[in-house]
Design a protein around this motif. Structure first.
Motif, PDB file in Angstrom:
ATOM      1  N   UNK A 310       0.839  -1.194   0.000  1.00 57.91           N
ATOM      2  CA  UNK A 310       0.000   0.000   0.000  1.00 57.91           C
ATOM      3  C   UNK A 310       0.874   1.243   0.000  1.00 57.91           C
ATOM      4  N   UNK A 311       0.408   2.257  -0.680  1.00 56.83           N
ATOM      5  CA  UNK A 311       1.027   3.584  -0.653  1.00 56.83           C
ATOM      6  C   UNK A 311       0.015   4.521  -0.008  1.00 56.83           C
ATOM      7  N   UNK A 312       0.450   5.266   1.008  1.00 51.17           N
ATOM      8  CA  UNK A 312      -0.448   6.138   1.759  1.00 51.17           C
ATOM      9  C   UNK A 312       0.131   7.533   1.879  1.00 51.17           C
ATOM     10  N   UNK A 313      -0.741   8.499   2.010  1.00 51.32           N
ATOM     11  CA  UNK A 313      -0.283   9.875   2.180  1.00 51.32           C
ATOM     12  C   UNK A 313      -1.430  10.845   2.030  1.00 51.32           C
ATOM     13  N   UNK A 314      -1.081  12.073   1.747  1.00 48.68           N
ATOM     14  CA  UNK A 314      -2.068  13.138   1.604  1.00 48.68           C
ATOM     15  C   UNK A 314      -2.012  13.647   0.168  1.00 48.68           C
ATOM     16  N   UNK A 315      -3.125  13.470  -0.531  1.00 47.58           N
ATOM     17  CA  UNK A 315      -3.165  13.865  -1.927  1.00 47.58           C
ATOM     18  C   UNK A 315      -4.480  14.518  -2.281  1.00 47.58           C
ATOM     19  N   UNK A 316      -4.620  14.960  -3.523  1.00 42.57           N
ATOM     20  CA  UNK A 316      -5.846  15.638  -3.954  1.00 42.57           C
ATOM     21  C   UNK A 316      -6.993  14.644  -4.115  1.00 42.57           C
ATOM     22  N   UNK A 317      -8.207  15.172  -4.098  1.00 44.59           N
ATOM     23  CA  UNK A 317      -9.370  14.335  -4.388  1.00 44.59           C
ATOM     24  C   UNK A 317      -9.313  13.853  -5.831  1.00 44.59           C
ATOM     25  N   UNK A 318      -9.746  12.616  -6.051  1.00 43.72           N
ATOM     26  CA  UNK A 318      -9.772  12.047  -7.397  1.00 43.72           C
ATOM     27  C   UNK A 318     -11.152  11.451  -7.648  1.00 43.72           C
ATOM     28  N   UNK A 319     -11.560  11.349  -8.914  1.00 36.79           N
ATOM     29  CA  UNK A 319     -12.878  10.781  -9.205  1.00 36.79           C
ATOM     30  C   UNK A 319     -12.899   9.270  -8.994  1.00 36.79           C
ATOM     31  N   UNK A 320     -14.095   8.746  -8.790  1.00 35.86           N
ATOM     32  CA  UNK A 320     -14.267   7.310  -8.638  1.00 35.86           C
ATOM     33  C   UNK A 320     -14.102   6.621  -9.989  1.00 35.86           C
ATOM     34  N   UNK A 321     -13.661   5.381  -9.965  1.00 34.85           N
ATOM     35  CA  UNK A 321     -13.637   4.575 -11.181  1.00 34.85           C
ATOM     36  C   UNK A 321     -14.992   3.902 -11.356  1.00 34.85           C
ATOM     37  N   UNK A 322     -15.340   3.490 -12.564  1.00 36.56           N
ATOM     38  CA  UNK A 322     -16.701   3.003 -12.835  1.00 36.56           C
ATOM     39  C   UNK A 322     -16.981   1.657 -12.179  1.00 36.56           C
ATOM     40  N   UNK A 323     -18.273   1.354 -12.044  1.00 30.39           N
ATOM     41  CA  UNK A 323     -18.718   0.082 -11.497  1.00 30.39           C
ATOM     42  C   UNK A 323     -19.789  -0.519 -12.380  1.00 30.39           C
ATOM     43  N   UNK A 324     -19.804  -1.839 -12.452  1.00 32.35           N
ATOM     44  CA  UNK A 324     -20.816  -2.538 -13.234  1.00 32.35           C
ATOM     45  C   UNK A 324     -22.188  -2.347 -12.594  1.00 32.35           C
ATOM     46  N   UNK A 325     -23.249  -2.282 -13.392  1.00 30.56           N
ATOM     47  CA  UNK A 325     -24.593  -2.197 -12.819  1.00 30.56           C
ATOM     48  C   UNK A 325     -24.871  -3.421 -11.942  1.00 30.56           C
ATOM     49  N   UNK A 326     -25.613  -3.205 -10.860  1.00 31.73           N
ATOM     50  CA  UNK A 326     -25.876  -4.285  -9.927  1.00 31.73           C
ATOM     51  C   UNK A 326     -26.569  -5.465 -10.615  1.00 31.73           C
ATOM     52  N   UNK A 327     -27.462  -5.180 -11.546  1.00 30.45           N
ATOM     53  CA  UNK A 327     -28.194  -6.283 -12.184  1.00 30.45           C
ATOM     54  C   UNK A 327     -27.283  -7.212 -12.963  1.00 30.45           C
ATOM     55  N   UNK A 328     -26.052  -6.765 -13.271  1.00 27.43           N
ATOM     56  CA  UNK A 328     -25.112  -7.625 -13.983  1.00 27.43           C
ATOM     57  C   UNK A 328     -24.361  -8.563 -13.047  1.00 27.43           C
ATOM     58  N   UNK A 329     -24.326  -8.251 -11.762  1.00 28.16           N
ATOM     59  CA  UNK A 329     -23.544  -9.053 -10.834  1.00 28.16           C
ATOM     60  C   UNK A 329     -24.397  -9.755  -9.783  1.00 28.16           C
ATOM     61  N   UNK A 330     -25.695  -9.468  -9.721  1.00 29.29           N
ATOM     62  CA  UNK A 330     -26.566 -10.013  -8.679  1.00 29.29           C
ATOM     63  C   UNK A 330     -27.756 -10.751  -9.303  1.00 29.29           C
ATOM     64  N   UNK A 331     -27.978 -11.968  -8.812  1.00 25.83           N
ATOM     65  CA  UNK A 331     -29.208 -12.683  -9.112  1.00 25.83           C
ATOM     66  C   UNK A 331     -29.911 -12.984  -7.801  1.00 25.83           C
ATOM     67  N   UNK A 332     -31.244 -12.945  -7.824  1.00 19.36           N
ATOM     68  CA  UNK A 332     -32.058 -13.181  -6.626  1.00 19.36           C
ATOM     69  C   UNK A 332     -33.078 -14.273  -6.932  1.00 19.36           C
TER      70      UNK A 332
END
Length: 333
Positions: A310-332
């Motif tokens: 891990x690399x840790x420290x104090x840095x600027x805010x960054x945007x989130x990376x994308x995520x797959x829609x829940x319906x693609x990863x979840x079955x009920x």
């Protein structure tokens, strides 16, 4: 007390927050299956998202799914459910990585361990992987102690190596980079999971170019350059920290169950770091080569098997990376 089945929107929220976890190249190698009648959530490896070149044993895949499992535990406790977890419950089905039974808590107020998990919940959506330069401001010892304790609560060890071993780790990263350059097959996984141009704005997975960070003009921070030799328009360069703060996350064993525990410990550390105002990034590059991974362990105070740097420290805010829609990863059912 009457048993109340978790509603579908509750389960959807749990999985959406679980899937905010980090994974190698943001491949998101997980699938979830909720059996309503049993209140049972199964977590499976999505082997179509495995990386045979850079993760031939699926160690990183298990770590990513373990991180998602930890988020699920936090999210469940936040929803006033009690998650009972079993790792690798069926030896005949190795892709079934964990099952989580969601029950009503005996004490609605929760236990002290529940409170600790609930405290981490706001960090799930705030956590980011940052490939930006960090400042050289030192991280206070009380924050380091909190991160060590977070790892210990998940049966792992977090070690902040001395400066001389930090230099060794940086050399191992450079060695890994050189090996990748002379072996074009190794780059296949990174090419598959990086998103350039218009794809960076639409793909639901992978590392988009806006998350590459600048090229390193100077400094020693071990940050993987996802662009490689490919041009990225308007991408600048920057000076990174000269004395990066690195930490080694280790487990006693080195099998699939240990990798899942490492993932849970990793995410607990990352959420704790997020609440402390720290920026974080992960450096698995030297761990992808067996002979280099053996050298990553601190020979003086290191224990077990290194699972992540891990690399840790104090840095600027960054945007989130994308995520797959829940319906693609979840079955009920």
């Amino acid at each position: 007390m009457m048993r109340v089945q978790p509603q579908e929107n509750t389960v959807t929220t749990l999985v959406a927050e679980a899937a905010m976890a980090p994974s190698m190249h943001n491949a998101q190698p997980w699938r979830f299956h909720f059996v309503t009648a049993e209140r049972l959530l199964r977590i499976r490896a999505d082997t179509d998202r495995a990386m045979p070149r850079s993760d031939p044993g699926d160690r990183a895949l298990h770590i990513g799914c373990g991180a998602a499992l930890f988020n699920l535990r936090v999210s469940a406790v936040h929803a006033f459910l009690e998650p009972h977890t079993a790792l690798l419950p069926d030896p005949r089905d190795p892709s079934l990585l964990a099952v989580v039974r969601l029950t009503d808590p005996a004490d609605p107020a929760g236990t002290p361990s529940d409170w600790e998990l609930r405290r981490l919940h706001p960090a799930i959506t705030r956590r980011r992987t940052s490939r930006q330069p960090f400042s050289d401001k030192d991280v206070p010892e009380n924050d380091r102690a909190s991160l060590r304790e977070a790892a210990a609560q998940e049966d792992a060890v977090l070690l902040f190596p001395d400066r001389w071993h930090v230099e060794t780790l940086i050399d191992l990263v450079r060695d890994a980079e050189c090996r990748d350059l002379v072996d074009p097959e190794v780059g296949e996984d990174m090419t598959r999971w990086t998103r350039l141009g218009s794809e960076a704005d639409s793909a639901p997975d992978g590392v988009p170019e806006y998350a590459f960070g600048p090229r390193r003009r100077d400094g020693k921070a071990p940050v993987r350059d996802f662009a490689g030799r490919r041009p990225v328009p308007n991408r600048g360069s920057a000076v990174f920290e000269r004395t990066p703060l690195l930490a080694l996350l280790s487990t006693r064993g080195d099998g699939p169950a240990d990798w899942l525990r490492a993932g849970q410990a990793l995410e607990r550390v990352l959420l704790e770091a997020t609440l402390a105002g720290l920026s974080t990034s992960l450096t698995s590059h030297p761990l992808e080569h067996r002979e280099l991974r053996l050298l990553a362990r601190d020979p003086i105070s290191g224990v077990g098997h290194v699972q992540m740097v891990l690399r840790l420290g104090y840095g600027p805010d960054v945007p989130a990376t994308p995520r797959r829609p829940v319906h693609e990863v979840l079955t009920i059912d």
